[in-house]
Enzyme design. Structure first.
Site, mmCIF file in Angstrom:
data_model
loop_
_atom_site.group_PDB
_atom_site.id
_atom_site.type_symbol
_atom_site.label_atom_id
_atom_site.label_comp_id
_atom_site.label_asym_id
_atom_site.label_seq_id
_atom_site.Cartn_x
_atom_site.Cartn_y
_atom_site.Cartn_z
ATOM 1 N N ASP A 200 0.272 -1.070 0.216
ATOM 2 C CA ASP A 200 0.038 0.053 -0.205
ATOM 3 C C ASP A 200 1.440 1.159 -0.044
ATOM 4 O O ASP A 200 1.322 1.564 1.527
ATOM 5 C CB ASP A 200 -0.874 0.347 1.362
ATOM 6 C CG ASP A 200 -2.064 -1.206 1.552
ATOM 7 O OD1 ASP A 200 -0.793 -2.205 2.357
ATOM 8 O OD2 ASP A 200 -2.503 -0.995 0.690
ATOM 9 N N ASP B 241 -10.211 -4.795 -2.138
ATOM 10 C CA ASP B 241 -10.240 -4.183 -1.090
ATOM 11 C C ASP B 241 -10.147 -2.960 0.228
ATOM 12 O O ASP B 241 -10.831 -2.038 0.025
ATOM 13 C CB ASP B 241 -8.390 -2.889 -1.682
ATOM 14 C CG ASP B 241 -7.416 -2.590 -0.498
ATOM 15 O OD1 ASP B 241 -6.345 -2.211 -1.433
ATOM 16 O OD2 ASP B 241 -7.594 -3.274 0.445
HETATM 17 C C1 DX5 Z 1 -6.801 1.561 2.012
HETATM 18 C C2 DX5 Z 1 -5.896 -0.103 2.521
HETATM 19 C C3 DX5 Z 1 -6.018 -1.143 2.625
HETATM 20 C C4 DX5 Z 1 -6.010 -2.192 3.465
HETATM 21 C C5 DX5 Z 1 -6.545 -3.417 3.476
HETATM 22 O O1 DX5 Z 1 -6.874 2.106 3.067
HETATM 23 O O2 DX5 Z 1 -5.393 -0.002 0.555
HETATM 24 O O3 DX5 Z 1 -7.988 -0.858 2.679
HETATM 25 O O4 DX5 Z 1 -4.882 -2.416 1.823
HETATM 26 O O5 DX5 Z 1 -6.701 -3.588 5.413
HETATM 27 P P1 DX5 Z 1 -8.089 -3.849 5.746
HETATM 28 O O6 DX5 Z 1 -7.620 -5.702 5.319
HETATM 29 O O7 DX5 Z 1 -7.425 -3.296 7.507
HETATM 30 O O8 DX5 Z 1 -9.282 -3.060 5.074
#
Ligand code: DX5
Length: 218
Positions: free
Chosen positions: A34, A174
């Site tokens: 990320d 995501d």
């Molecule tokens: C954006 C990021 C998150 C991350 C996943 O905020 O891209 O979405 O990848 O986070 P979780 O699975 O903890 O929501």
């Protein structure tokens, strides 16, 4: 069966290489990094250096999710660092078709992401050119947020759009993906699930969390 893609956002960065190795050993299909710049999203994370470091610890495909403005300026850097899939946001890509062409010219797969309030129409003209359409199920910037339930309908409509266009891209989701929400999104048409906190925040460890997600989607 849908792919499970742990995102490192919720990993322990003091031992990131080990956490990535655990994910691969635990059955992850890809790893997502990320990337955040504090401008497109209200958080700052990592850049190409961390992609390079992660690359040394896994043979899995790496997705670089660029939650940054002007992503076209950095696609070469992430390609050189070892990303296999480079995901840019439609909201900050006025020359999206050119950016997708550039990613492909670098020999990488191209993904386009849209935030929860961005209409699917924003993907319509590019759907046939991309390898992955990412429907965000939280507002990007942080891990551990709650899944936005209204995105289930959006995922269904995106799957229908992909079929109508005879497109071949993945439908990735995501944000807030857990054993509870995973079945909802796969039934709606998602075939790639990114999970951060439900993998790296799980009390039972990374491998059992990934196994639980795989079994939740059957
Ligand atoms: C954006 C990021 C998150 C991350 C996943 O905020 O891209 O979405 O990848 O986070 P979780 O699975 O903890 O929501």
């Amino acid at each position: 069966m849908a792919l499970i893609v742990p995102s490192i956002l919720s990993a322990d960065f003091a031992r990131l290489g080990q956490q990535v190795e655990e994910a691969q050993a635990g059955g992850a299909d890809r790893i997502q990094i990320d990337v955040m710049d504090g401008r497109f999203v209200p958080n700052i994370t990592v850049g190409p250096l961390v992609v390079e470091a992660v690359r040394r610890h896994t043979s899995l495909p790496l997705e670089a999710h660029l939650m940054i403005v002007e992503p076209e300026r950095y696609v070469e850097d992430f390609a050189r660092a070892g990303a296999d899939i480079i995901i840019v946001h439609q909201e900050v890509s006025p020359n999206l078709h050119r950016t997708v062409q550039r990613i492909h010219a670098l020999g990488k797969r191209a993904g386009v992401a849209i935030n929860p309030a961005t209409p699917l129409a924003a993907l319509q003209e590019i759907l046939g050119d991309i390898d992955l359409a990412l429907c965000m199920t939280v507002n990007p910037g942080f891990g551990g947020q709650n899944f936005i339930a209204s995105m289930v309908s959006k995922i269904e409509r995106l799957r229908a759009m992909i079929q109508q266009h005879s497109a071949t891209c993945d439908l990735e989701v995501d944000g807030g993906i857990s054993v509870e929400t995973a079945p909802l999104v796969t039934r709606a048409g998602a075939n790639v699930l990114v999970a951060g906190s439900s993998v790296y925040g799980a009390a039972g460890g990374v491998a059992s969390a990934i196994a639980a997600l795989h079994s939740a989607i059957g």
